[in-house]
Structures are given as structure tokens and as C-alpha cells.
Design a protein around this motif. Structure first.
Motif, PDB file in Angstrom:
ATOM      1  N   GLU A 175      -6.729  -1.781 -11.692  1.00  0.00           N
ATOM      2  CA  GLU A 175      -6.698  -1.954 -11.004  1.00  0.00           C
ATOM      3  C   GLU A 175      -7.034  -2.926  -9.907  1.00  0.00           C
ATOM      4  N   GLU A 176      -6.169  -3.443  -8.947  1.00  0.00           N
ATOM      5  CA  GLU A 176      -6.816  -4.628  -8.006  1.00  0.00           C
ATOM      6  C   GLU A 176      -7.288  -5.763  -8.904  1.00  0.00           C
ATOM      7  N   ASN A 203       0.802  -1.007  -0.138  1.00  0.00           N
ATOM      8  CA  ASN A 203       0.052  -0.272  -0.016  1.00  0.00           C
ATOM      9  C   ASN A 203       1.325   1.333  -0.134  1.00  0.00           C
ATOM     10  N   LYS A 251       1.108   2.899  -6.579  1.00  0.00           N
ATOM     11  CA  LYS A 251       0.549   2.283  -7.789  1.00  0.00           C
ATOM     12  C   LYS A 251      -0.336   2.568  -8.549  1.00  0.00           C
ATOM     13  N   SER A 252      -1.397   2.894  -7.684  1.00  0.00           N
ATOM     14  CA  SER A 252      -2.439   3.827  -8.336  1.00  0.00           C
ATOM     15  C   SER A 252      -1.169   4.972  -8.776  1.00  0.00           C
ATOM     16  N   SER A 274      -2.426  -3.121 -11.488  1.00  0.00           N
ATOM     17  CA  SER A 274      -1.702  -3.331 -10.500  1.00  0.00           C
ATOM     18  C   SER A 274      -1.988  -3.871  -9.119  1.00  0.00           C
ATOM     19  N   MET A 292      -1.230   4.908 -12.221  1.00  0.00           N
ATOM     20  CA  MET A 292      -2.043   4.308 -13.343  1.00  0.00           C
ATOM     21  C   MET A 292      -2.708   4.828 -13.831  1.00  0.00           C
ATOM     22  N   GLU A 293      -3.451   6.732 -12.307  1.00  0.00           N
ATOM     23  CA  GLU A 293      -4.370   7.814 -12.941  1.00  0.00           C
ATOM     24  C   GLU A 293      -3.405   8.396 -13.628  1.00  0.00           C
ATOM     25  N   LYS A 348     -12.567  10.085  -6.602  1.00  0.00           N
ATOM     26  CA  LYS A 348     -11.767   9.490  -5.817  1.00  0.00           C
ATOM     27  C   LYS A 348     -10.923   9.639  -4.421  1.00  0.00           C
ATOM     28  N   ASP A 360     -11.782   0.067 -12.004  1.00  0.00           N
ATOM     29  CA  ASP A 360     -11.166  -0.454 -10.253  1.00  0.00           C
ATOM     30  C   ASP A 360     -12.795  -0.671  -9.800  1.00  0.00           C
TER      31      ASP A 360
END
Length: 405
Positions: A300-301, A31, A35-36, A332, A39-40, A86, A196
Motif C-alpha cells: 500500500e502506497e 482517495n 483501493k485499500s 495501491s 487490498m484488505e 486500522k 503499509d
């Protein structure tokens, strides 16, 4: 295809870059490892194509450039709304004023930003106010603007696309401005899809459905085939889309078996809903994307809501869909089973090792750190018990062991 990214002051990343992107890319880390955010940043950079004019005062004159605002993605989402929703908790971020309808004067909150005040000439385009918090441009055609924003632009090549953002909640410690750049061929905004966990509760836009029902032969049959493979459904069934009461612009998917009443996808578990709502746009992208207008999946995930067996099936179907298609994928994860499935698919050649790369990521005091793991080394790394989710040594309560498939 996007080849690399360089970031300055976007979300938790004060600075950093990642090289060697391939067709199929996996970001692994704990965490808050960036990663996020990466991606964003890729998503926002890929969805700018709405041209407007940029006017700014210089010491001697008024300088003008052509820049691009964010446009709708594959599902018709406003990308900035999707990402800002988000992370934003600010009530008043509209830091610009209108001069008639065609001009917007922007004042950046970051007092250290090199581009402090400028004017956007919207011309005949009518972007929503929510699109007016970042712009992008091709560096080759705007070298002076590139030098201004980056100041030290040695690593920013001529074929890059640069993004300047003044949405405070998306900047490093709410500075007020951020800049990042991607190199390579960006995808088409209209074939870009960010998936996501929020997708589980979303519905299909009716405008998206109506358009692609006529454009993609056998669309619903393909969705049913892949969905059946993921959840190992042997009985024949069809996929239908039904209007939602109270939501005239949205549709819900239904699964209809031959010998049982039809059920909405909401009647299934979250894992089935997540897989279904990934498949619907992905099948469209695989049909519509071209070399001139390539597609992009940001996933994502993938492990969310899936048990290990279903996760493997889901990953396998996604690879089948995008295989030999002009689609680039970024995933990710902090799930070691997903990484192990990737290793197995490389072994069986379901994934091309020349088109795949795994990146181990870490974020320390705003500095993005990455180690790229060549597919040839991934299997060996897992067999020796390496836990790629953690940058430092970590002893989990149980040990994974990669097995031959």
C-alpha cells in the motif's frame, strides 16, 4: 494466482468486482476510490486456512460444513487484528458466546444477513477470540452455503474461496455482515505479507527471525545488497538484528559500515526504514514460496516517505526479487510517478507486459467501478497527459510528461 474478486458490503464497497488480475497488479485512483478496501479483502481471503466446523439449524435438520478461520501471516500477525486495528473504534464487538471451550455460538448483528446465527466447532484448534469474526470456505465443497450467502451466485465459480464477515466496523455503513469471493489459487497464509505505512514503526518478531535465519541462506547479505542498491550506498556494510530494550520478543535492524559505528535503522529517515522493513520479509518470501504454496505481497502506497529517485530504485529492486518467483503482487497508489515508472519498466522489459495490469478505480455511492489498462496502452495514455489518479476530468497545477528512458 488470484484471478478476480467479487465484493458485497465490505467497508465502503456495497458491490463490485474486478477481473483480469495478473502476477503484477497496480490499483490507481483518488482517495476513497476503494483501493485499500480491495487490498484488505484480498489479504483476509488469502489468510484463512485454520479449519473448524460450522453448524447451523435448517428447517429440517442441523447442517454442517468445514470452514476456515484466519491464521497468521508471514510476520506472525493476526490478519483480522491488523485490518480491524486500522478502522475499528467500537469498544464491544464480541458478539458471540462460548459453550465450553470447543464451541462458539455466533449471532450476527446484521438483521438482514441470510446467515443470522450459527455455531463454530473449534475442535482441537485454539484460535484467539480476535480470529472469530470471519470464516472462509471453498465454494466447490460448500455449494449450499455459497448459495445461501450470495443468494444470486451466478458469478461465483466453483474454484472460488468465499469469505463471510460479521465484524461491524468492516462492513458497509456498519451493516454487520459482508461477503466476498476470490477466484483462482489463493496464496499460502504463511507467505502472505501486507505492507503499509504502519510498517515504518514496527519491529521484527524474534520468532520470525530465528526461524528464517536457518531457512534462508545469505538472508542478511541479500537484504544489505538490495538496500544498498535502493539508496546507492557504495561503501561495504552488513545488516544485523539486535534485541530491543523492553521488547523481548522484537528485534531492530542495524546497518554496520566497516569504517563507522553501527546505526539502528531508526536512526535513518522514514524512507530508509520503510524500504528496510519491506525487504526483510520479502527476501524470505522469495526464497520460501513455491508453486504449491505461492506468496502474496500487498503493498500500500509504495511512494510514502520516498523521493522520486528512491521510489524508482525501490520499485526496481522489488521487481528483481519477485521476478520468476511464484509471488503475486498488488500495489495501491495515487502517485503518478509510480505509474510512470511502471510504464518505463514495461518499455525496458524489466516488467513482463503479459504479467502486468493497471486498474483505474472509482467508488460512487458504494458501487466499485474499474477500468483495466493494458500495459500496451499505458505508455500512450501517459504521453497524452492522462491523469489516471482521477476518474473525472481534473486539471492539476502542473503537468507530467512521460520521457523515454
Amino acid at each position: 494466482m488470484i484471478n478476480n474478486i467479487t465484493i458485497k458490503d465490505f467497508r465502503g464497497i456495497q458491490s463490485g468486482s474486478i477481473q483480469k488480475f495478473r502476477k503484477f497488479n497496480i490499483f490507481v485512483g483518488a482517495n476513497n476510490s476503494g483501493k485499500s478496501a480491495v487490498m484488505e479483502a484480498i489479504y483476509l481471503a488469502s489468510t484463512v486456512n485454520q479449519e473448524v466446523g460450522l453448524l447451523r439449524e435448517t428447517d429440517q435438520d442441523v447442517s454442517s460444513n468445514t470452514v476456515m478461520l484466519v491464521n497468521q501471516d508471514l510476520l506472525g500477525n493476526n490478519p483480522l487484528n491488523l485490518i480491524a486495528g486500522k478502522h475499528s473504534d467500537s469498544a464491544d464487538l464480541l458478539n458471540f458466546s462460548r459453550d465450553q471451550d470447543a464451541f462458539v455460538i455466533v449471532k450476527v448483528k446484521d438483521l438482514k444477513a441470510v446467515l443470522q446465527e450459527f455455531e463454530l466447532d473449534l475442535g482441537k484448534s485454539k484460535p484467539s477470540p480476535d480470529s472469530l469474526f470471519l470464516f472462509g470456505f471453498d465454494t466447490e465443497q460448500n455449494q449450499e452455503l455459497t448459495q445461501l450467502l450470495w443468494q444470486n451466485s451466478e458469478n461465483i465459480k466453483s474454484k472460488n474461496r468465499t469469505i463471510f464477515c460479521w465484524y461491524p466496523d468492516l462492513t458497509y455503513y456498519y451493516k454487520g455482515s459482508a461477503v466476498w469471493s476470490i477466484a483462482g489459487q489463493p496464496p499460502a497464509a504463511k507467505y502472505t505479507f501486507f505492507c503499509d505505512t504502519s510498517m515504518v514503526k514496527s519491529y521484527i518478531p524474534i520468532a520470525f527471525y530465528r526461524y528464517f535465519l536457518n531457512e534462508v541462506p545469505g538472508w542478511t547479505q541479500r537484504i544489505a545488497k538490495h538496500f544498498g542498491n535502493i539508496f546507492e550506498i557504495k561503501d561495504p556494510f552488513t545488516v544485523q538484528f539486535v534485541p530491543i530494550t523492553g521488547h523481548p520478543d522484537r528485534l531492530q535492524g542495524w546497518i554496520a559500515r566497516e569504517d563507522k559505528p553501527a546505526l539502528s535503522i531508526d536512526a535513518f529517515g522514514d524512507g530508509a526504514r520503510a524500504a528496510f522493513k519491506l525487504l526483510v520479509p520479502l527476501v524470505v518470501m522469495a526464497e520460501m514460496a513455491t508453486e504449491a504454496e505461492p506468496g502474496l505481497l500487498l503493498w500500500e502506497e509504495p511512494e510514502a516517505f520516498q523521493n522520486p529517485q528512491t521510489l524508482g530504485n525501490l520499485l526496481n529492486e522489488v521487481v528483481k526479487i519477485i521476478q520468476d518467483k511464484p509471488i503475486q503482487v498488488f500495489i495501491s497508489t495515487h502517485n503518478l510517478e509510480l505509474v510512470a515508472y511502471i510504464a518505463q519498466m514495461l518499455q525496458t522489459k524489466d516488467l513482463n507486459s503479459e504479467q502486468t495490469m493497471v486498474f483505474q478505480m472509482n467508488l460512487s455511492q458504494g458501487k466499485l467501478q474499474t477500468i483495466w489498462i493494458d500495459p500496451k496502452d499505458l505508455k500512450t495514455s501517459l504521453e497524452f497527459g492522462s491523469d489516471l489518479r482521477n476518474w473525472k476530468d481534473f486539471k492539476p497545477p502542473f503537468q507530467f510528461a512521460l520521457q523515454e528512458k
